[in-house]
Enzyme design. Structure first.
Site: not given
Length: 220
Positions: A46, A75, A135
């Site tokens: 990621e 993000t 998440k």
């Protein structure tokens, strides 16, 4: 029935069980971290948008190692960022928050998305909007594995990927509490180790995390 490409990506994330959250102060440090992680057996990466030149880095990694590793973007805060990352080759999208428009964009374009959520209301909003997994963030701030276990009771169908506060000490506990995978930041992607010429520390940590997940899944 042949699996869709989207399902193949989801299956890979769940199979590996470890998602390194890669933050670095430069693309060069990020690339060294990627190599150290790969040496430790990590196959899912990621790349966060906080890395300078993140989109170009995703493009480069997708081109160079995209056949071997699953490159995703983290993000990601809005639809524009998601589009830019997908265009660069990102195979999945991760966000620290719930942005319904971004979830819908990913759903409509068959891109797996893991939005960040913490409260039951946020989690249900994300799941209902079409999240492929949630998440749980920041997982450590809300009671850790115990909090995840409490959430799983009323929300058994939600796939949780706890991130934030995950360490080798509790990685197995999160898996046993019901996590389908874990996201790990600085405890695994230790950029200070790279700056000190000790990238092998990341490689060893990667091996330990993979072993912890495997052991917890086997019931140990």
């Amino acid at each position: 029935m042949t699996k869709t490409k989207k399902q193949e990506v989801i299956d890979r994330i769940l199979k590996d069980g470890v998602v390194p959250v890669l933050r670095a102060e430069s693309p060069e440090i990020a690339l060294q971290a990627v190599e150290a992680l790969r040496a430790g057996g990590i196959g899912v990466l990621e790349i966060t948008m906080t890395v300078p030149g993140a989109v170009k880095l995703i493009e480069r990694l997708s081109r160079d190692i995209g056949e071997e590793c699953l490159i995703g973007a983290g993000t990601v805060l809005d639809v524009k960022a998601a589009k830019d990352c997908v265009a660069a080759g990102a195979r999945f999208i991760v966000s620290p928050a719930v942005n319904v428009a971004t979830i819908q964009y990913c759903r409509d374009n068959e891109i797996p998305i893991l939005p960040g959520a913490f409260t039951p209301t946020e989690i249900v909003t994300a799941w209902t909007a079409g999240a492929d997994a949630v998440k749980l963030f920041p997982a450590g701030a809300g009671g850790g594995p115990g909090y995840l276990k409490s959430l799983r009771a009323p929300l058994p169908d939600v796939k949780f990927v706890p991130t934030g506060g995950v360490s080798l000490d509790n990685a197995g506990e999160y898996i046993r509490a019901g996590a389908v995978a874990i996201g790990i930041g600085a405890d695994l992607v230790n950029t200070k180790a790279i700056s000190a010429g000790k990238a092998h520390i990341i490689t060893e940590q990667a091996k330990l995390y993979l072993a912890a997940v495997s052991e917890a899944r086997s019931g140990n």
